[in-house]
Design an enzyme around this catalytic site. Structure first.
Site, PDB file in Angstrom:
ATOM      1  N   GLY A 111       8.017   0.704  -1.259  1.00 55.31           N
ATOM      2  CA  GLY A 111       8.880   1.666  -1.953  1.00 55.31           C
ATOM      3  C   GLY A 111       8.616   3.107  -1.527  1.00 55.31           C
ATOM      4  O   GLY A 111       9.491   3.964  -1.672  1.00 55.31           O
ATOM      5  N   GLU A 114      10.558   3.613   1.513  1.00 55.17           N
ATOM      6  CA  GLU A 114      11.966   3.618   1.095  1.00 55.17           C
ATOM      7  C   GLU A 114      12.348   4.942   0.426  1.00 55.17           C
ATOM      8  O   GLU A 114      13.446   5.466   0.643  1.00 55.17           O
ATOM      9  CB  GLU A 114      12.217   2.428   0.157  1.00 55.17           C
ATOM     10  CG  GLU A 114      12.098   1.103   0.906  1.00 55.17           C
ATOM     11  CD  GLU A 114      12.062  -0.110  -0.017  1.00 55.17           C
ATOM     12  OE1 GLU A 114      11.178  -0.173  -0.907  1.00 55.17           O
ATOM     13  OE2 GLU A 114      12.923  -0.987   0.131  1.00 55.17           O
ATOM     14  N   GLU A 134       5.954  -5.635   2.173  1.00 48.73           N
ATOM     15  CA  GLU A 134       6.274  -6.526   1.047  1.00 48.73           C
ATOM     16  C   GLU A 134       6.128  -8.002   1.393  1.00 48.73           C
ATOM     17  O   GLU A 134       5.781  -8.826   0.551  1.00 48.73           O
ATOM     18  CB  GLU A 134       7.717  -6.268   0.566  1.00 48.73           C
ATOM     19  CG  GLU A 134       7.920  -4.949  -0.149  1.00 48.73           C
ATOM     20  CD  GLU A 134       8.313  -3.805   0.771  1.00 48.73           C
ATOM     21  OE1 GLU A 134       8.094  -3.897   1.999  1.00 48.73           O
ATOM     22  OE2 GLU A 134       8.853  -2.808   0.270  1.00 48.73           O
TER      23      GLU A 134
HETATM   24  N1  CO8 Z   1       0.248  -0.813  -6.588  1.00 50.03           N
HETATM   25  C1  CO8 Z   1      -0.766  -0.725  -7.446  1.00 50.03           C
HETATM   26  N2  CO8 Z   1      -1.996  -0.256  -7.111  1.00 50.03           N
HETATM   27  C2  CO8 Z   1      -2.169   0.132  -5.837  1.00 50.03           C
HETATM   28  C3  CO8 Z   1      -1.150   0.082  -4.879  1.00 50.03           C
HETATM   29  C4  CO8 Z   1       0.126  -0.416  -5.294  1.00 50.03           C
HETATM   30  N3  CO8 Z   1       1.171  -0.475  -4.473  1.00 50.03           N
HETATM   31  N4  CO8 Z   1      -1.618   0.527  -3.698  1.00 50.03           N
HETATM   32  C5  CO8 Z   1      -2.912   0.864  -3.906  1.00 50.03           C
HETATM   33  N5  CO8 Z   1      -3.249   0.634  -5.208  1.00 50.03           N
HETATM   34  C6  CO8 Z   1      -4.538   0.872  -5.857  1.00 50.03           C
HETATM   35  C7  CO8 Z   1      -5.570  -0.143  -5.408  1.00 50.03           C
HETATM   36  O1  CO8 Z   1      -5.457  -1.327  -6.170  1.00 50.03           O
HETATM   37  C8  CO8 Z   1      -6.852   0.617  -5.682  1.00 50.03           C
HETATM   38  O2  CO8 Z   1      -7.117   0.561  -7.070  1.00 50.03           O
HETATM   39  P1  CO8 Z   1      -8.658   0.373  -7.567  1.00 50.03           P
HETATM   40  O3  CO8 Z   1      -9.359   1.639  -7.106  1.00 50.03           O
HETATM   41  O4  CO8 Z   1      -8.526   0.283  -9.048  1.00 50.03           O
HETATM   42  O5  CO8 Z   1      -9.187  -0.838  -6.889  1.00 50.03           O
HETATM   43  C9  CO8 Z   1      -6.477   2.057  -5.356  1.00 50.03           C
HETATM   44  O6  CO8 Z   1      -5.064   2.118  -5.401  1.00 50.03           O
HETATM   45  C10 CO8 Z   1      -6.924   2.473  -3.964  1.00 50.03           C
HETATM   46  O7  CO8 Z   1      -6.412   1.536  -3.052  1.00 50.03           O
HETATM   47  P2  CO8 Z   1      -7.305   0.710  -2.018  1.00 50.03           P
HETATM   48  O8  CO8 Z   1      -8.705   0.587  -2.529  1.00 50.03           O
HETATM   49  O9  CO8 Z   1      -6.593  -0.547  -1.685  1.00 50.03           O
HETATM   50  O10 CO8 Z   1      -7.303   1.718  -0.789  1.00 50.03           O
HETATM   51  P3  CO8 Z   1      -7.471   1.346   0.757  1.00 50.03           P
HETATM   52  O11 CO8 Z   1      -7.630   2.643   1.456  1.00 50.03           O
HETATM   53  O12 CO8 Z   1      -8.490   0.294   0.944  1.00 50.03           O
HETATM   54  O13 CO8 Z   1      -6.044   0.700   1.165  1.00 50.03           O
HETATM   55  C11 CO8 Z   1      -3.645   0.584   1.213  1.00 50.03           C
HETATM   56  C12 CO8 Z   1      -4.896   1.491   1.092  1.00 50.03           C
HETATM   57  C13 CO8 Z   1      -3.578   0.007   2.626  1.00 50.03           C
HETATM   58  C14 CO8 Z   1      -2.434   1.470   0.948  1.00 50.03           C
HETATM   59  C15 CO8 Z   1      -3.735  -0.557   0.197  1.00 50.03           C
HETATM   60  O14 CO8 Z   1      -4.012   0.013  -1.090  1.00 50.03           O
HETATM   61  C16 CO8 Z   1      -2.475  -1.369   0.067  1.00 50.03           C
HETATM   62  O15 CO8 Z   1      -2.218  -2.215   0.883  1.00 50.03           O
HETATM   63  N6  CO8 Z   1      -1.690  -1.113  -1.014  1.00 50.03           N
HETATM   64  C17 CO8 Z   1      -0.503  -1.881  -1.288  1.00 50.03           C
HETATM   65  C18 CO8 Z   1       0.633  -1.495  -0.361  1.00 50.03           C
HETATM   66  C19 CO8 Z   1       1.823  -2.375  -0.606  1.00 50.03           C
HETATM   67  O16 CO8 Z   1       1.796  -3.581  -0.478  1.00 50.03           O
HETATM   68  N7  CO8 Z   1       2.965  -1.739  -0.978  1.00 50.03           N
HETATM   69  C20 CO8 Z   1       4.206  -2.431  -1.219  1.00 50.03           C
HETATM   70  C21 CO8 Z   1       4.331  -2.762  -2.678  1.00 50.03           C
HETATM   71  S1  CO8 Z   1       5.771  -3.710  -3.051  1.00 50.03           S
HETATM   72  C22 CO8 Z   1       7.033  -2.566  -2.960  1.00 50.03           C
HETATM   73  O17 CO8 Z   1       6.829  -1.404  -2.736  1.00 50.03           O
HETATM   74  C23 CO8 Z   1       8.387  -3.090  -3.222  1.00 50.03           C
HETATM   75  C24 CO8 Z   1       9.375  -1.969  -3.480  1.00 50.03           C
HETATM   76  C25 CO8 Z   1      10.294  -2.449  -4.543  1.00 50.03           C
HETATM   77  C26 CO8 Z   1      11.331  -1.429  -4.917  1.00 50.03           C
HETATM   78  C27 CO8 Z   1      10.904  -0.552  -5.944  1.00 50.03           C
HETATM   79  C28 CO8 Z   1      12.006  -0.068  -6.765  1.00 50.03           C
HETATM   80  C29 CO8 Z   1      11.578   1.146  -7.487  1.00 50.03           C
END
Ligand code: CO8
Length: 260
Positions: A111, A114, A134
């Protein structure tokens, strides 16, 4: 206006919207999506604001996608309104008269990518990362990624990114046309502000017509797009800026555009 998940500042003539959930890398929960819609609508109606910047707080992320913690236990009917709300926000951004520049300061995933694509122009820090991951969640993009990405970079590369879920660097995003310019991270906001000020100094009615013609014309046949362009072109005569711009050129002076 007060928000729980955004910081919205006005530094005339620029409005800056910062997604402010740094602990979760600015992930978009439902409340944040609603606030983004409200913030852009408010900035559109605020006459002092002539250009808008969208960015993320902290050093790591622009927006790391939808908030995945809100996905658990949900059903398809639960998620339809969420996706629709995301689309509504993107359409507010694209249909408003003022230009929006994304200052992508870190991860722009799912997102987040996007949201950046719904902006008119994207500037990125060298450290930024883009992607539609995703697929790794058993999901597909839901805020326009399957559509806007192909329109920006072409169907082949869009499929590669959406099917493969890989992150790409800011440099690669620049090469494929996903971002307009790349800067060292410490220069990103200054350069984005500079460009926003340049747009804010342009005659606002003509800018609005340019945004309408390019945004709405893009999906049309060439003939329909040209018809739309003709209407937007002719509408420029309904605003005093055009008379002033032409007079300034002929009188060899700087134009003093109306700012409404
Ligand atoms: N949602 C919730 N929490 C998240 C997200 C997320 N998308 N991304 C990161 N966080 C949290 C982690 O869980 C972590 O929390 P905690 O400290 O409590 O463990 C904190 O943020 C820091 O993240 P990381 O420890 O994972 O940090 P890294 O540097 O190791 O990694 C990344 C960074 C690569 C960005 C990794 O966090 C990651 O892969 N995040 C998810 C990315 C992802 O998959 N995004 C797509 C989500 S689905 C989507 O966007 C669909 C869109 C739908 C449309 C929306 C309409 C409004």
């Amino acid at each position: 206006m007060e928000f729980n998940n955004l910081v919205v500042e006005i530094s005339k003539p620029i409005g800056i919207v910062t997604v402010n959930r740094p602990k979760v890398l600015n992930a978009l929960n439902l409340e944040t999506v609603g606030e983004l819609g409200a913030a852009f609508s408010w900035l559109e109606s605020t006459s002092d604001v002539r250009a808008i910047i969208l960015t993320g707080s902290g050093e790591k992320a622009f927006v790391a996608g939808a908030d995945i913690t809100e996905f658990r236990g949900k059903t398809a009917p639960d998620m339809l309104p969420f996706a629709r709300k995301g689309h509504d926000v993107a359409r507010i951004m694209e249909s408003m008269g003022k230009p929006i520049i994304a200052a992508v300061n870190g991860y722009a995933l799912g997102g987040g990518c996007e949201m950046a694509m719904a902006c008119d122009i994207r500037f990125a820090a060298e450290t930024a990362r883009f992607g539609q991951p995703e697929i790794m969640l058993g999901l597909i993009p839901g805020m326009g990624g399957t559509q806007r990405l192909a329109r920006l970079v072409g169907l082949g590369i869009a499929r590669e990114l959406v099917y493969g879920g890989e992150q790409i660097t800011a440099q690669r995003a620049f090469e494929i046309g996903l971002v307009n310019r790349v800067f060292p991270v410490e220069q990103l906001m200054d350069e984005t502000r500079k460009f926003a000020l340049k747009l804010a100094s342009m005659p606002s009615h003509a800018l609005k017509m340019a945004k309408q013609a390019t945004n709405y014309g893009y999906d049309q046949s060439l003939d329909n797009g040209l018809m739309l362009e003709t209407q937007c072109f002719a509408q420029c005569w309904s605003h005093p800026d055009l008379e002033e711009g032409v007079a300034a050129f002929l009188e060899k002076r700087k134009a003093d555009f109306h700012t409404g």
